[in-house]
Design an enzyme around this catalytic site. Structure first.
Site, PDB file in Angstrom:
ATOM      1  N   SER A   1       0.855  -1.201  -0.001  1.00 35.16           N
ATOM      2  CA  SER A   1      -0.052   0.019  -0.087  1.00 35.16           C
ATOM      3  C   SER A   1       1.117   1.228   0.021  1.00 35.16           C
ATOM      4  CB  SER A   1      -0.922   0.156   1.162  1.00 35.16           C
ATOM      5  OG  SER A   1      -1.587  -1.032   1.252  1.00 35.16           O
TER       6      SER A   1
HETATM    7  N1  SAH Z   1      -0.095  -5.639   4.016  1.00 29.98           N
HETATM    8  C1  SAH Z   1       0.605  -5.881   2.888  1.00 29.98           C
HETATM    9  C2  SAH Z   1      -0.422  -5.428   1.753  1.00 29.98           C
HETATM   10  C3  SAH Z   1      -0.699  -6.908   0.683  1.00 29.98           C
HETATM   11  S1  SAH Z   1      -1.742  -6.706  -0.658  1.00 29.98           S
HETATM   12  C4  SAH Z   1       2.050  -5.233   2.710  1.00 29.98           C
HETATM   13  O1  SAH Z   1       2.235  -4.507   3.699  1.00 29.98           O
HETATM   14  O2  SAH Z   1       2.603  -5.511   1.733  1.00 29.98           O
HETATM   15  C5  SAH Z   1      -3.073  -7.696   0.195  1.00 29.98           C
HETATM   16  C6  SAH Z   1      -2.475  -9.085   0.370  1.00 29.98           C
HETATM   17  O3  SAH Z   1      -3.951  -9.701   1.155  1.00 29.98           O
HETATM   18  C7  SAH Z   1      -2.177  -9.855  -0.551  1.00 29.98           C
HETATM   19  O4  SAH Z   1      -0.943 -10.432  -0.317  1.00 29.98           O
HETATM   20  C8  SAH Z   1      -3.123 -11.314  -0.688  1.00 29.98           C
HETATM   21  O5  SAH Z   1      -2.684 -12.376  -1.058  1.00 29.98           O
HETATM   22  C9  SAH Z   1      -3.796 -11.122   0.517  1.00 29.98           C
HETATM   23  N2  SAH Z   1      -4.925 -11.949   0.845  1.00 29.98           N
HETATM   24  C10 SAH Z   1      -6.045 -11.752   0.213  1.00 29.98           C
HETATM   25  N3  SAH Z   1      -7.235 -12.452   0.467  1.00 29.98           N
HETATM   26  C11 SAH Z   1      -6.381 -12.987   1.555  1.00 29.98           C
HETATM   27  C12 SAH Z   1      -7.007 -14.058   2.492  1.00 29.98           C
HETATM   28  N4  SAH Z   1      -8.489 -14.546   2.447  1.00 29.98           N
HETATM   29  N5  SAH Z   1      -6.218 -14.426   3.747  1.00 29.98           N
HETATM   30  C13 SAH Z   1      -5.033 -14.036   3.719  1.00 29.98           C
HETATM   31  N6  SAH Z   1      -4.440 -13.222   2.693  1.00 29.98           N
HETATM   32  C14 SAH Z   1      -5.094 -12.895   2.039  1.00 29.98           C
END
Ligand code: SAH
Length: 215
Positions: free
Chosen positions: A63
């Site tokens: 993000s």
């Molecule tokens: N917090 C992260 C943002 C990653 S984007 C950072 O700081 O980089 C959102 C993430 O959520 C992705 O990696 C995606 O694979 C994950 N995601 C989506 N659905 C999910 C679920 N049901 N359980 C766990 N992770 C999930």
């Protein structure tokens, strides 16, 4: 930590975060400390402190720094909390949280992302982060209750297991809404009552799973 990105990191905090109204000194200090450039691909490092999200493995994104700061501030962490994050991704958000609370539990559904995030946590000696591969819409029942929960992917509703696993008092932030366009929601639990506030329009990658968008 002193490194070649210290100046851009200071500027990021001053211009993108403090200037836009994030005033919690603990959050600003954490954002000044965590080396964001380590959480992106080496080719993207020169852009790591710029004012936009960046791509990471598996079609996901890290993000925009301001959004990380904003969601973190909403949790009002004071240092002794247990926090659950859904969507480990690059690990950056978990790293910021780890500087502000006692213990971070983070769940990621993509196996391609976890090993790299864990490697960075170890290299930075951020030992208060535990990350696992699972469907985060189910929460992490064995480690519940959580004083704060942060969901870093957008879904149509707040997964009920997360509300169950939120402590009282407790705070939860999540982007809720349609694919590619959501509203940032803050849930506060206090004295047995749960209140939901809608804060701002945001755009996150999809939360996939039983209580999110379907695979
Ligand atoms: N917090 C992260 C943002 C990653 S984007 C950072 O700081 O980089 C959102 C993430 O959520 C992705 O990696 C995606 O694979 C994950 N995601 C989506 N659905 C999910 C679920 N049901 N359980 C766990 N992770 C999930």
């Amino acid at each position: 930590m002193s490194d070649r990105y210290q100046l851009p990191r200071e500027e990021m905090v001053a211009k993108q975060i403090r200037a836009r109204g994030i005033l919690d000194e603990r959050v600003l200090t954490a954002m000044r400390q965590v080396p964001r450039h380590l959480f992106v691909d080496s080719a993207l490092r020169p852009q790591a402190y710029d004012d936009y999200p960046l791509p990471i493995t598996g079609g996901q994104t890290i993000s925009q720094p301001y959004i990380v700061a904003c969601m973190t501030e909403l949790l009002q962490l004071r240092g002794d909390e247990t926090v659950l994050e859904i969507g480990t991704g690059s690990g950056y958000q978990a790293a910021v949280l780890s500087r502000l609370c006692h213990q971070v539990y983070s769940v990621e559904r993509l196996n391609s992302l976890l090993p790299q995030a864990r490697k960075i946590f170890d290299s930075l000696s951020y030992f208060n982060i535990t990350a696992k591969l699972a469907d985060g819409t189910l929460g992490w029942p064995e480690a519940a209750p959580f004083d704060a929960i942060i969901v870093t992917a957008g879904g149509p509703e707040i997964p009920p297991p997360l509300l169950d696993q939120l402590a009282d008092p407790g705070r939860l932030v999540m982007p809720v809404g349609k694919q590619e366009q959501q509203e940032l929601c803050l849930v506060t639990k206090k004295g047995g009552e749960t209140r939901t506030e809608i804060l701002a329009g945001v755009r996150f990658v999809d939360l996939i799973g039983i209580h999110g968008w379907k695979n």
